[in-house]
Each structure stands twice: as C-alpha cells, then as structure tokens.
Design a protein around this motif. Sequence first.
Motif, PDB file in Angstrom:
ATOM      1  N   HIS A 250      28.842  52.157  41.815  1.00  0.00           N
ATOM      2  CA  HIS A 250      29.909  52.619  40.919  1.00  0.00           C
ATOM      3  C   HIS A 250      30.870  51.479  40.604  1.00  0.00           C
ATOM      4  CE1 HIS A 250      33.693  54.660  39.777  1.00  0.00           C
ATOM      5  NE2 HIS A 250      32.940  55.674  39.381  1.00  0.00           N
ATOM      6  N   VAL A 251      31.231  50.694  41.605  1.00  0.00           N
ATOM      7  CA  VAL A 251      32.218  49.619  41.419  1.00  0.00           C
ATOM      8  C   VAL A 251      31.696  48.510  40.509  1.00  0.00           C
ATOM      9  CG1 VAL A 251      31.552  48.141  43.363  1.00  0.00           C
ATOM     10  CG2 VAL A 251      33.982  48.326  42.715  1.00  0.00           C
ATOM     11  N   LEU A 252      30.394  48.498  40.251  1.00  0.00           N
ATOM     12  CA  LEU A 252      29.805  47.477  39.377  1.00  0.00           C
ATOM     13  C   LEU A 252      29.554  47.979  37.957  1.00  0.00           C
ATOM     14  CD1 LEU A 252      27.129  45.888  41.768  1.00  0.00           C
ATOM     15  CD2 LEU A 252      29.462  45.093  41.298  1.00  0.00           C
TER      16      LEU A 252
ATOM     17  N   ILE B 148      30.937  46.127  34.857  1.00  0.00           N
ATOM     18  CA  ILE B 148      31.833  45.072  35.323  1.00  0.00           C
ATOM     19  C   ILE B 148      31.689  43.807  34.467  1.00  0.00           C
ATOM     20  CG2 ILE B 148      30.280  43.980  37.012  1.00  0.00           C
ATOM     21  CD1 ILE B 148      32.706  43.908  38.954  1.00  0.00           C
ATOM     22  N   ASP B 149      30.587  43.711  33.733  1.00  0.00           N
ATOM     23  CA  ASP B 149      30.382  42.567  32.854  1.00  0.00           C
ATOM     24  C   ASP B 149      31.059  42.745  31.499  1.00  0.00           C
ATOM     25  OD1 ASP B 149      28.622  44.673  32.329  1.00  0.00           O
ATOM     26  OD2 ASP B 149      27.169  43.354  31.351  1.00  0.00           O
ATOM     27  N   LYS B 150      31.732  43.881  31.299  1.00  0.00           N
ATOM     28  CA  LYS B 150      32.413  44.171  30.032  1.00  0.00           C
ATOM     29  C   LYS B 150      33.885  44.456  30.335  1.00  0.00           C
ATOM     30  CE  LYS B 150      28.232  46.490  28.270  1.00  0.00           C
ATOM     31  NZ  LYS B 150      27.523  46.654  29.565  1.00  0.00           N
ATOM     32  N   PRO B 151      34.761  43.458  30.211  1.00  0.00           N
ATOM     33  CA  PRO B 151      36.161  43.635  30.631  1.00  0.00           C
ATOM     34  C   PRO B 151      36.844  44.885  30.078  1.00  0.00           C
ATOM     35  CG  PRO B 151      35.738  41.333  30.163  1.00  0.00           C
ATOM     36  CD  PRO B 151      34.498  42.075  29.764  1.00  0.00           C
ATOM     37  N   LYS B 152      36.565  45.255  28.840  1.00  0.00           N
ATOM     38  CA  LYS B 152      37.246  46.413  28.247  1.00  0.00           C
ATOM     39  C   LYS B 152      36.626  47.733  28.668  1.00  0.00           C
ATOM     40  CE  LYS B 152      39.042  44.048  24.140  1.00  0.00           C
ATOM     41  NZ  LYS B 152      39.063  44.026  22.655  1.00  0.00           N
ATOM     42  N   ASP B 153      35.375  47.703  29.142  1.00  0.00           N
ATOM     43  CA  ASP B 153      34.657  48.934  29.449  1.00  0.00           C
ATOM     44  C   ASP B 153      34.488  49.180  30.942  1.00  0.00           C
ATOM     45  OD1 ASP B 153      34.277  49.353  26.708  1.00  0.00           O
ATOM     46  OD2 ASP B 153      32.432  48.177  26.694  1.00  0.00           O
ATOM     47  N   TYR B 154      34.960  48.279  31.784  1.00  0.00           N
ATOM     48  CA  TYR B 154      34.780  48.408  33.230  1.00  0.00           C
ATOM     49  C   TYR B 154      35.254  49.776  33.692  1.00  0.00           C
ATOM     50  CZ  TYR B 154      35.047  47.041  38.201  1.00  0.00           C
ATOM     51  OH  TYR B 154      34.883  46.962  39.566  1.00  0.00           O
ATOM     52  N   ILE B 155      34.467  50.422  34.541  1.00  0.00           N
ATOM     53  CA  ILE B 155      34.716  51.821  34.883  1.00  0.00           C
ATOM     54  C   ILE B 155      36.047  52.049  35.578  1.00  0.00           C
ATOM     55  CG2 ILE B 155      33.570  51.765  37.150  1.00  0.00           C
ATOM     56  CD1 ILE B 155      32.387  54.591  36.212  1.00  0.00           C
ATOM     57  N   ILE B 156      36.575  51.042  36.254  1.00  0.00           N
ATOM     58  CA  ILE B 156      37.858  51.218  36.940  1.00  0.00           C
ATOM     59  C   ILE B 156      38.968  51.523  35.932  1.00  0.00           C
ATOM     60  CG2 ILE B 156      39.565  50.141  38.451  1.00  0.00           C
ATOM     61  CD1 ILE B 156      36.849  50.929  39.766  1.00  0.00           C
TER      62      ILE B 156
ATOM     63  N   LEU C 266      37.098  37.104  50.925  1.00  0.00           N
ATOM     64  CA  LEU C 266      37.193  37.529  52.321  1.00  0.00           C
ATOM     65  C   LEU C 266      36.004  38.408  52.700  1.00  0.00           C
ATOM     66  CD1 LEU C 266      41.006  38.367  52.440  1.00  0.00           C
ATOM     67  CD2 LEU C 266      39.865  36.300  53.261  1.00  0.00           C
ATOM     68  N   PRO C 267      35.330  38.104  53.811  1.00  0.00           N
ATOM     69  CA  PRO C 267      34.193  38.931  54.224  1.00  0.00           C
ATOM     70  C   PRO C 267      34.636  40.369  54.438  1.00  0.00           C
ATOM     71  CG  PRO C 267      34.875  37.456  56.003  1.00  0.00           C
ATOM     72  CD  PRO C 267      35.602  37.019  54.777  1.00  0.00           C
ATOM     73  N   THR C 268      33.780  41.307  54.039  1.00  0.00           N
ATOM     74  CA  THR C 268      34.176  42.708  54.054  1.00  0.00           C
ATOM     75  C   THR C 268      32.934  43.581  54.015  1.00  0.00           C
ATOM     76  OG1 THR C 268      35.580  44.343  52.937  1.00  0.00           O
ATOM     77  CG2 THR C 268      34.362  42.836  51.533  1.00  0.00           C
ATOM     78  N   VAL C 269      33.127  44.881  54.141  1.00  0.00           N
ATOM     79  CA  VAL C 269      32.052  45.846  53.948  1.00  0.00           C
ATOM     80  C   VAL C 269      32.471  46.770  52.803  1.00  0.00           C
ATOM     81  CG1 VAL C 269      31.316  45.741  56.351  1.00  0.00           C
ATOM     82  CG2 VAL C 269      33.001  47.461  55.667  1.00  0.00           C
ATOM     83  N   GLY C 270      31.542  47.581  52.332  1.00  0.00           N
ATOM     84  CA  GLY C 270      31.888  48.545  51.304  1.00  0.00           C
ATOM     85  C   GLY C 270      31.794  47.976  49.901  1.00  0.00           C
ATOM     86  N   SER C 271      32.587  48.563  48.989  1.00  0.00           N
ATOM     87  CA  SER C 271      32.477  48.218  47.578  1.00  0.00           C
ATOM     88  C   SER C 271      32.826  46.756  47.313  1.00  0.00           C
ATOM     89  CB  SER C 271      33.373  49.138  46.741  1.00  0.00           C
ATOM     90  OG  SER C 271      34.734  48.972  47.073  1.00  0.00           O
ATOM     91  N   ALA C 272      33.770  46.199  48.071  1.00  0.00           N
ATOM     92  CA  ALA C 272      34.137  44.798  47.853  1.00  0.00           C
ATOM     93  C   ALA C 272      32.963  43.870  48.158  1.00  0.00           C
ATOM     94  CB  ALA C 272      35.346  44.427  48.714  1.00  0.00           C
ATOM     95  N   GLN C 273      32.180  44.216  49.174  1.00  0.00           N
ATOM     96  CA  GLN C 273      31.004  43.416  49.480  1.00  0.00           C
ATOM     97  C   GLN C 273      30.019  43.433  48.312  1.00  0.00           C
ATOM     98  OE1 GLN C 273      28.712  44.845  52.809  1.00  0.00           O
ATOM     99  NE2 GLN C 273      27.543  42.958  53.003  1.00  0.00           N
TER     100      GLN C 273
END
Length: 319
Positions: free
Chosen positions: A141-143, A146-154, A220-227
Amino acid sequence: MSIPKTHPFAFDPTYGMLLEDLLAVEPPEEPDGFDVFWQARYRKALDVDPRPALSQSEISHPDWHVLDIVYLSTGEFRIGGWLILPREGQVRRGLVVGHGYGGRDRPDFDLPLKETAILFPCCRGLSLSAHPPISQNPSWHVLHDIDKPKDYIIGGCVEDIWLAVSTLTALYPWLEGRIGYSGISFGGGVGAMAIAYDPRIDRGHLALPSFGHQPLRLKLPTVGSAQSVQEYQADHGNVLETLRFYDAATAAQRIEVPMLTAVALFDPSVAPPCQFAVANAIPKFNEIFILDAGHFDYPGSAEQEAVLRDKIGQFFRVP
C-alpha cells in the motif's frame, strides 16, 4: 523509564539516541512549492460533497450508538467506517480517529469521551475501504503510485481525512470549529498533513507519527512499511522526489492549533528520530508525551498507555 533492553531486531531501535538527542531533531529542508501543492489539494477536497450514508451496525455497545457509514472522498472514492454517538447527552463535539497501517476492524470504545460524535474512517485501500488493485498489505500500500508525486496514495489518504471532517459538518452543522483529530502511526503521519492545512480541525493528537523526516526515514534501518520504501529506493533511486512532498515533519511546522503528541524512545517500525521530527516541528500549543517504546510490548506499557488515554480524554473533553 523501561526502554526495552532485549529485542529480536538486527538493529538498535533507539538508534543510539537519548531523549536530549531526539528533542534536537529538526525537520528536513522542504521542497519548493510545498504549500502550493497542499493548498490546491485542500481546495479540491472542499468541493467534494461526501454524501454520507448511515446504517445500523451489527456492532453494539452499552454506551454508544454504533452506525456503519460510507462517504465519498476525492476521485469518487467510497470510504467506509463507523460513526459512534453517545447514548447519553447531546453531540457537542466531533472527533475523527485515524488508524495504524494495520487498518481497523471496529471502532475504539476505550476513548474516555462524552457528548462527542466520533468518526472512524478507513483510509482508501484499507479495511472497509478496500479497493483492488490497491493492496491492503502495508508494505505494498505504501508504494502505490509512489512514482507519481501528484497521485501517491498517501495524498489521497490525507484527503480522506478532510472528507471525514466534511462528513461530520454535513451531518452536524453545529460542530463547525469543534472537530478534533486523533491518529496513531500511519494515522499520526497522515493526520499531521491533514491538520496543517485544514482550519476546520481545532486540535489534534498524534501518536507515534509516521512519514516524518523522509530523508532519515529512508536511511534508518527499520521494519514495516518504511523498510518497503527503503527497498524500493534501493531499486529505483528516485523516491525522495515524491516523499519530500509527503513529509509529516515539514507539514507539522504549519500546525497552529493545540496538539498532544506521543512519541517513543524505542520503536522498530517508526524510527524515534522521525517521530520526534514531527513533534519538535509543531510551533506552539504542543504537549509532548514520552513513551518508552512504540510498536513493541514492554514492561509498564499498560500503565503508560492508561496515563496517555486519560490525557487524551482531558484534551478532547467538551468545555
């Protein structure tokens, strides 16, 4: 303090930073046109008629009437959720409650609030707002776009919060100017962006806010969506162009209403420096509540959460 000493992660979820280090974290350099980008989106969202539809929910509670709700967001996106109304007293305040990246399967009845209409929307693509081909898996979902700045799902998820506010004012016009927002993790980061540009929200609570200081979030190393975002960046190398416009810390500098922000000293999913970047950026009227850890069970967590819950109740209480 009882910051966890043992954990299963291959990295240190404190990142070697003490409280004084975290309180010194500043937001990143912002891109040109940040305000223009978000102001245009907000104006577009205000033009949408949410047309809320309510029905009796199968969920019941002794203190709350529980209604299923569907409303329209930008792009004709149907947003599902729940509206709970107090069985006693009048509706004198409104609250929109966001969710973490796991979505939501029912309302939260633990909020110590009275005389408040509480709307629990599920942001687009998640839980009751599932919409293939958008994945409900946070790592995908977080991706999405993401390659379209105006359309990014966030960005669409931020608009879903604005339309939640529009829904409450459509149902209860007298709540204008008396609507708050509360969100955790994913909902905290999205909430920072929503509150920054919506003057209809009169106060906010953000817990463990995500999407703060995107340059740090990529490193920063992480787990989850940031990873997942880090792995995408490793393959494509161009993700920061989009993410700089979706930075909760950059947005937080614009917030001008009272805030209660809960941030953690240890967190494997949302790096504490990124959380503190959001909290530190809020210019005034901000109380920062320190948790020993986030997204991780630890001794004393129930006690800390109970104290925070009481603070939330006081913060959003009807005057």
